[in-house]
Design a protein around this motif. Structure first.
Motif, PDB file in Angstrom:
ATOM      1  N   LEU A  71       0.831  -1.199   0.000  1.00 54.10           N
ATOM      2  CA  LEU A  71       0.000   0.000   0.000  1.00 54.10           C
ATOM      3  C   LEU A  71       0.868   1.252   0.000  1.00 54.10           C
ATOM      4  CD1 LEU A  71      -2.736  -1.157   2.529  1.00 54.10           C
ATOM      5  CD2 LEU A  71      -3.102  -0.659   0.098  1.00 54.10           C
ATOM      6  N   SER A  72       1.890   1.249   0.818  1.00 49.95           N
ATOM      7  CA  SER A  72       2.800   2.391   0.885  1.00 49.95           C
ATOM      8  C   SER A  72       3.498   2.630  -0.450  1.00 49.95           C
ATOM      9  CB  SER A  72       3.828   2.166   1.994  1.00 49.95           C
ATOM     10  OG  SER A  72       4.708   3.251   2.060  1.00 49.95           O
ATOM     11  N   SER A  73       3.960   1.545  -1.079  1.00 47.89           N
ATOM     12  CA  SER A  73       4.650   1.698  -2.366  1.00 47.89           C
ATOM     13  C   SER A  73       3.708   2.195  -3.463  1.00 47.89           C
ATOM     14  CB  SER A  73       5.306   0.386  -2.790  1.00 47.89           C
ATOM     15  OG  SER A  73       4.345  -0.565  -3.179  1.00 47.89           O
ATOM     16  N   LEU A  74       2.406   1.944  -3.302  1.00 47.46           N
ATOM     17  CA  LEU A  74       1.406   2.424  -4.252  1.00 47.46           C
ATOM     18  C   LEU A  74       0.929   3.839  -3.909  1.00 47.46           C
ATOM     19  CD1 LEU A  74      -0.720  -0.857  -4.503  1.00 47.46           C
ATOM     20  CD2 LEU A  74       0.703   0.132  -6.324  1.00 47.46           C
ATOM     21  N   GLY A  75       1.445   4.377  -2.800  1.00 45.37           N
ATOM     22  CA  GLY A  75       1.044   5.716  -2.382  1.00 45.37           C
ATOM     23  C   GLY A  75      -0.352   5.769  -1.795  1.00 45.37           C
ATOM     24  N   ILE A  76      -0.807   4.646  -1.242  1.00 44.59           N
ATOM     25  CA  ILE A  76      -2.175   4.562  -0.709  1.00 44.59           C
ATOM     26  C   ILE A  76      -2.163   4.592   0.808  1.00 44.59           C
ATOM     27  CG2 ILE A  76      -4.220   3.090  -0.488  1.00 44.59           C
ATOM     28  CD1 ILE A  76      -3.509   1.983  -3.271  1.00 44.59           C
ATOM     29  N   THR A  77      -2.921   5.510   1.349  1.00 41.70           N
ATOM     30  CA  THR A  77      -3.224   5.529   2.767  1.00 41.70           C
ATOM     31  C   THR A  77      -4.673   5.079   2.895  1.00 41.70           C
ATOM     32  OG1 THR A  77      -1.715   7.368   3.141  1.00 41.70           O
ATOM     33  CG2 THR A  77      -3.392   6.966   4.841  1.00 41.70           C
ATOM     34  N   VAL A  78      -4.898   3.986   3.598  1.00 43.41           N
ATOM     35  CA  VAL A  78      -6.262   3.483   3.766  1.00 43.41           C
ATOM     36  C   VAL A  78      -6.995   4.445   4.691  1.00 43.41           C
ATOM     37  CG1 VAL A  78      -7.683   1.561   4.581  1.00 43.41           C
ATOM     38  CG2 VAL A  78      -5.533   1.103   3.373  1.00 43.41           C
ATOM     39  N   PRO A  79      -8.113   5.013   4.214  1.00 41.22           N
ATOM     40  CA  PRO A  79      -8.822   6.015   5.013  1.00 41.22           C
ATOM     41  C   PRO A  79      -9.599   5.401   6.174  1.00 41.22           C
ATOM     42  CG  PRO A  79     -10.048   5.553   3.014  1.00 41.22           C
ATOM     43  CD  PRO A  79      -8.759   4.765   2.929  1.00 41.22           C
ATOM     44  N   THR A  80     -10.062   6.274   7.035  1.00 39.46           N
ATOM     45  CA  THR A  80     -10.982   5.870   8.093  1.00 39.46           C
ATOM     46  C   THR A  80     -12.300   5.495   7.436  1.00 39.46           C
ATOM     47  OG1 THR A  80      -9.923   7.447   9.569  1.00 39.46           O
ATOM     48  CG2 THR A  80     -12.113   6.648  10.221  1.00 39.46           C
ATOM     49  N   VAL A  81     -12.954   4.494   7.971  1.00 40.28           N
ATOM     50  CA  VAL A  81     -14.223   4.038   7.412  1.00 40.28           C
ATOM     51  C   VAL A  81     -15.245   5.167   7.512  1.00 40.28           C
ATOM     52  CG1 VAL A  81     -16.126   2.415   7.717  1.00 40.28           C
ATOM     53  CG2 VAL A  81     -13.774   1.621   7.925  1.00 40.28           C
ATOM     54  N   PRO A  82     -15.856   5.521   6.367  1.00 43.28           N
ATOM     55  CA  PRO A  82     -16.885   6.571   6.407  1.00 43.28           C
ATOM     56  C   PRO A  82     -18.184   6.062   7.028  1.00 43.28           C
ATOM     57  CG  PRO A  82     -16.716   5.664   4.199  1.00 43.28           C
ATOM     58  CD  PRO A  82     -15.636   5.006   5.026  1.00 43.28           C
ATOM     59  N   THR A  83     -18.981   6.981   7.495  1.00 45.58           N
ATOM     60  CA  THR A  83     -20.294   6.639   8.043  1.00 45.58           C
ATOM     61  C   THR A  83     -21.216   6.230   6.896  1.00 45.58           C
ATOM     62  OG1 THR A  83     -19.956   8.268   9.786  1.00 45.58           O
ATOM     63  CG2 THR A  83     -22.223   7.521   9.416  1.00 45.58           C
TER      64      THR A  83
ATOM     65  N   ALA B 126     -12.349   1.134  -4.568  1.00 47.93           N
ATOM     66  CA  ALA B 126     -11.595  -0.030  -4.086  1.00 47.93           C
ATOM     67  C   ALA B 126     -10.782   0.316  -2.847  1.00 47.93           C
ATOM     68  CB  ALA B 126     -10.701  -0.578  -5.193  1.00 47.93           C
ATOM     69  N   ILE B 127     -10.232   1.511  -2.798  1.00 46.79           N
ATOM     70  CA  ILE B 127      -9.509   1.943  -1.593  1.00 46.79           C
ATOM     71  C   ILE B 127     -10.471   1.978  -0.415  1.00 46.79           C
ATOM     72  CG2 ILE B 127      -8.344   3.917  -0.513  1.00 46.79           C
ATOM     73  CD1 ILE B 127      -7.071   4.435  -3.332  1.00 46.79           C
ATOM     74  N   ASN B 128     -11.695   2.432  -0.649  1.00 49.48           N
ATOM     75  CA  ASN B 128     -12.694   2.469   0.419  1.00 49.48           C
ATOM     76  C   ASN B 128     -13.169   1.068   0.796  1.00 49.48           C
ATOM     77  OD1 ASN B 128     -12.365   5.222   0.504  1.00 49.48           O
ATOM     78  ND2 ASN B 128     -14.086   5.633  -0.860  1.00 49.48           N
ATOM     79  N   VAL B 129     -13.178   0.140  -0.163  1.00 47.90           N
ATOM     80  CA  VAL B 129     -13.428  -1.271   0.141  1.00 47.90           C
ATOM     81  C   VAL B 129     -12.348  -1.767   1.106  1.00 47.90           C
ATOM     82  CG1 VAL B 129     -13.273  -3.611  -0.835  1.00 47.90           C
ATOM     83  CG2 VAL B 129     -14.743  -1.898  -1.925  1.00 47.90           C
ATOM     84  N   LEU B 130     -11.094  -1.413   0.825  1.00 49.89           N
ATOM     85  CA  LEU B 130      -9.989  -1.832   1.700  1.00 49.89           C
ATOM     86  C   LEU B 130     -10.148  -1.264   3.112  1.00 49.89           C
ATOM     87  CD1 LEU B 130      -6.904  -1.558  -0.688  1.00 49.89           C
ATOM     88  CD2 LEU B 130      -8.175  -3.623  -0.021  1.00 49.89           C
ATOM     89  N   ALA B 131     -10.680  -0.065   3.220  1.00 51.25           N
ATOM     90  CA  ALA B 131     -10.909   0.528   4.548  1.00 51.25           C
ATOM     91  C   ALA B 131     -11.916  -0.310   5.336  1.00 51.25           C
ATOM     92  CB  ALA B 131     -11.405   1.966   4.404  1.00 51.25           C
ATOM     93  N   GLN B 132     -12.996  -0.736   4.674  1.00 51.72           N
ATOM     94  CA  GLN B 132     -13.980  -1.589   5.343  1.00 51.72           C
ATOM     95  C   GLN B 132     -13.357  -2.931   5.720  1.00 51.72           C
ATOM     96  OE1 GLN B 132     -16.983  -0.805   6.361  1.00 51.72           O
ATOM     97  NE2 GLN B 132     -17.383   1.084   5.231  1.00 51.72           N
ATOM     98  N   LEU B 133     -12.593  -3.509   4.787  1.00 53.43           N
ATOM     99  CA  LEU B 133     -11.944  -4.797   5.045  1.00 53.43           C
ATOM    100  C   LEU B 133     -10.982  -4.699   6.224  1.00 53.43           C
ATOM    101  CD1 LEU B 133     -11.360  -7.740   4.248  1.00 53.43           C
ATOM    102  CD2 LEU B 133      -9.674  -6.855   2.609  1.00 53.43           C
ATOM    103  N   LYS B 134     -10.188  -3.639   6.260  1.00 53.19           N
ATOM    104  CA  LYS B 134      -9.218  -3.455   7.346  1.00 53.19           C
ATOM    105  C   LYS B 134      -9.930  -3.393   8.696  1.00 53.19           C
ATOM    106  CE  LYS B 134      -5.301  -0.631   8.783  1.00 53.19           C
ATOM    107  NZ  LYS B 134      -4.437   0.522   8.458  1.00 53.19           N
ATOM    108  N   THR B 135     -11.084  -2.743   8.729  1.00 54.88           N
ATOM    109  CA  THR B 135     -11.871  -2.687   9.968  1.00 54.88           C
ATOM    110  C   THR B 135     -12.379  -4.081  10.335  1.00 54.88           C
ATOM    111  OG1 THR B 135     -12.514  -0.411   9.514  1.00 54.88           O
ATOM    112  CG2 THR B 135     -13.882  -1.631  11.076  1.00 54.88           C
ATOM    113  N   ALA B 136     -12.879  -4.806   9.340  1.00 53.20           N
ATOM    114  CA  ALA B 136     -13.426  -6.147   9.588  1.00 53.20           C
ATOM    115  C   ALA B 136     -12.378  -7.110  10.127  1.00 53.20           C
ATOM    116  CB  ALA B 136     -14.035  -6.706   8.301  1.00 53.20           C
TER     117      ALA B 136
END
Length: 153
Positions: A7-19, A70-80
Motif C-alpha cells: 500500500l505504501s509503495s502504491l502511495g495509498i493511505t487506507v482512510p478511516t471508514v466513512p459513516t 476499491a480503496i474504500n473497500v480496503l478501509a472496510q476490510l481493514k476494519t473487519a
C-alpha cells in the motif's frame, strides 16, 4: 512484501471508514467471508468524479473513481479484520456499478480501476470473479460504486 508495504509503495493511505449514508452496515462477516457493502468514491469527504460515463465523466475519471471505491473497500476490510492483513486469504468477487449513458459500453474498463488495485495489493490472491454493470444513477451522484467479498481466516 507485506500488504502495508505494498500500500505504501502504491502511495495509498487506507482512510478511516466513512459513516454509512443509509440504513445498512459497511460490512458483514459470515463464516470465513467478509461481505462489503457498495463503496462510493469518497475522497477527502467529497465524491470523486461525480456524474455519468459517456456524458460528464471521462473513461480515465471513471477508472480513477473505481480505484477510489476499491480503496474504500480496503478501509472496510481493514476494519473487519481488525487491521491484521495476514487474515486475508483472497478477494473472491467484486461487483461494479457504473452510472452511464445508454450508449456507453466500456463498463469493464472502468471497473478495472478496482480490479487492478486488488491485484496490485494482494497479488494472485487479489484475482477475483466480477460483474461490471451500467446503471441509470448511483447514490449522491457518484459515477461508480464497488462492492466486494473476501475470504479471511
Amino acid at each position: 512484501m507485506t500488504i502495508d508495504s505494498r500500500l505504501s509503495s502504491l502511495g495509498i493511505t487506507v482512510p478511516t471508514v466513512p459513516t454509512a449514508v443509509a440504513n445498512y452496515v459497511g460490512y458483514k462477516v459470515v463464516g470465513d467471508l467478509v461481505i462489503i457493502s457498495g463503496q462510493l468514491p469518497f475522497k477527502d469527504g467529497q465524491i470523486l468524479n461525480p456524474g455519468h460515463l459517456g456524458k460528464t465523466v471521462s473513461l480515465e475519471e471513471g477508472v480513477a473513481a473505481a480505484r477510489q471505491c476499491a480503496i474504500n473497500v480496503l478501509a472496510q476490510l481493514k476494519t473487519a479484520i481488525e487491521g491484521d492483513w495476514s487474515r486475508v486469504k483472497q478477494c473472491v468477487r467484486l461487483g461494479g456499478f457504473v452510472a452511464s449513458t445508454s450508449d456507453f459500453t466500456q463498463h469493464p474498463l472502468v471497473i478495472n480501476g478496482a480490479s487492478d488495485l486488488m491485484g496490485d495489493v494482494f497479488g494472485e490472491a487479489g484475482r477475483h470473479a466480477r460483474a461490471a454493470v451500467g446503471v441509470v444513477a448511483l447514490p449522491l451522484g457518484a459515477s461508480v460504486e464497488v462492492e466486494a467479498i473476501f475470504q479471511i481466516s
